[in-house]
Design an enzyme around this catalytic site. Structure first.
Site, PDB file in Angstrom:
ATOM      1  N   GLY A   1       0.797  -1.216   0.000  1.00  0.00           N
ATOM      2  CA  GLY A   1       0.000   0.000   0.000  1.00  0.00           C
ATOM      3  C   GLY A   1       0.830   1.267   0.000  1.00  0.00           C
TER       4      GLY A   1
ATOM      5  CB  VAL B   1       2.824  -4.775   8.022  1.00  0.00           C
ATOM      6  CG1 VAL B   1       3.874  -3.877   7.389  1.00  0.00           C
ATOM      7  CG2 VAL B   1       3.228  -6.241   7.897  1.00  0.00           C
TER       8      VAL B   1
ATOM      9  CG  LEU C   1      -1.726  -0.017   5.939  1.00  0.00           C
ATOM     10  CD1 LEU C   1      -2.890   0.961   6.018  1.00  0.00           C
ATOM     11  CD2 LEU C   1      -1.814  -0.832   4.663  1.00  0.00           C
TER      12      LEU C   1
ATOM     13  CG  ASN D   1      -6.657  -0.943   1.822  1.00  0.00           C
ATOM     14  OD1 ASN D   1      -7.779  -1.303   2.175  1.00  0.00           O
ATOM     15  ND2 ASN D   1      -5.595  -1.072   2.597  1.00  0.00           N
TER      16      ASN D   1
ATOM     17  CB  CYS E   1      -8.146   3.245   5.374  1.00  0.00           C
ATOM     18  SG  CYS E   1      -6.766   2.430   4.572  1.00  0.00           S
TER      19      CYS E   1
ATOM     20  CE  LYS F   1      -6.596  -6.499  -0.459  1.00  0.00           C
ATOM     21  NZ  LYS F   1      -5.125  -6.530  -0.236  1.00  0.00           N
TER      22      LYS F   1
ATOM     23  CB  THR G   1      -6.477  -9.519   6.371  1.00  0.00           C
ATOM     24  OG1 THR G   1      -6.342  -8.147   6.757  1.00  0.00           O
ATOM     25  CG2 THR G   1      -5.351  -9.902   5.436  1.00  0.00           C
TER      26      THR G   1
ATOM     27  N   GLY H   1      -6.292 -17.258   1.066  1.00  0.00           N
ATOM     28  CA  GLY H   1      -5.945 -18.659   1.283  1.00  0.00           C
ATOM     29  C   GLY H   1      -5.590 -19.436   0.038  1.00  0.00           C
TER      30      GLY H   1
ATOM     31  CB  THR I   1      -0.685 -16.112   3.542  1.00  0.00           C
ATOM     32  OG1 THR I   1      -1.459 -15.027   4.059  1.00  0.00           O
ATOM     33  CG2 THR I   1       0.017 -16.800   4.685  1.00  0.00           C
TER      34      THR I   1
END
Length: 304
Positions: free
Chosen positions: A43, A68, A70, A124, A127, A163, A191, A242, A264
């Site tokens: 991002g 993390v 961002l 994204n 937020c 997203k 996520t 996944g 992942t």
């Protein structure tokens, strides 16, 4: 093997997901970037961000928690330092963009609009909107329409993917709001908020109290979200959640996805996305299908 995501054509439907592939450059010595369909950058925000304190990753049953925060170099440094190096590779580079106000989204996108070497953007919207009391942009169809509409005006040169957050009561309503506001594709989904604590110390296993859950554990839940979104809109769906095997890829495509993102799995095997490309054609041949649409049509004929 090529797929069309709106006006953007990819050589195959396998992309590396945002937040798991750095800026692409970190993986270039491990992965043939020109074999995968493309990748989404981590991002990018208007200003640089340091991110969350460590530790940032924690393995859990069926997946991984990440916090993390961002962390990124900021959109201007990305254009100045990263993008020129990415131009060496013949692959689709999608810039993931986030902000904490509609103005921040627009300012970051305008910087990218003036640069060369990108195939599109991924917005994204998971937020918090600091101007509206901290509610997630992606949780309210009116906010979704507002931020996507503003982004569409700021980013006219390239495709705009949105997203979606999984934390909604009706993904179909959110998907329609994004599509009607100008999204060229929908990425489903981000996520899932989660946490992990150590009872012996009484502390979180991460630097933050909460984190995002990803990995195989979320796949069945996200698959339903993809199915619901695909029924609601004709806008292409890019699925993630996944994905580790070719079966995972084809199952998501069966319920409506046009492409997938591998996240992942790249932590365990940096070549996970490239390996899936190599196995995908054989898997189609084995089931005697030659286009991804045939797989989708087969499911629709059975389920109605």
């Amino acid at each position: 093997m090529s797929v069309a995501i709106g006006a953007l054509r990819l050589r195959n439907p396998i992309l590396a997901a945002s937040g798991t592939f750095g800026y692409g450059l970190e993986f270039a010595h491990l992965v043939n970037l020109e074999k995968i369909g493309g990748f989404v950058t981590k991002g990018l925000s208007r200003e640089p961000m340091e991110g969350a304190p460590g530790p940032r990753l924690s393995v859990t049953a069926g997946g991984m928690l990440n916090a993390v925060g961002l962390q990124n170099v900021g959109v201007k440094a990305f254009v100045r330092e990263k993008l020129p190096l990415l131009k060496r590779y013949d692959t689709a580079v999608i810039a993931n963009v986030f902000g904490y106000s509609i103005a921040e989204y627009g300012e970051a996108l305008r910087v990218l609009e003036d640069a060369e070497g990108l195939a599109g953007y991924e917005l994204n919207i998971s937020c918090p909107n600091v101007k509206r009391g901290g509610a997630q942009f992606g949780s309210d169809p009116l906010l979704v329409a507002e931020v996507v509409g503003a982004a569409r005006k700021a980013a006219g040169r390239r495709p705009l993917w949105v997203k979606l957050s999984p934390l909604v009561t009706d993904i179909a309503t959110i998907a329609r709001a994004a599509a009607e506001a100008g999204a060229d594709a929908l990425t489903v989904a981000n996520t899932y908020p989660a946490m992990s604590v150590d009872y012996r110390t009484g502390k979180s296993r991460l630097g933050n109290q909460t984190a995002g859950l990803s990995g195989p554990a979320i796949k069945p839940i996200t698959m339903r979200l993809v199915w619901e979104a695909a029924k609601a809109v004709s806008t292409p769906i890019v699925a993630l959640g996944g994905i580790e095997t070719v079966n995972d890829v084809l199952e998501y495509m069966t319920v409506g996805a046009s492409a997938v993102q591998v996240g992942t799995a790249s932590f365990a095997d940096p070549r996970a996305s490239e390996a899936l490309v190599e196995r995908l054609a054989k898997a189609l041949f084995d089931v005697k299908m030659f286009t991804f649409n045939e797989i989708r049509a087969n499911f629709l004929s059975q389920s109605g």
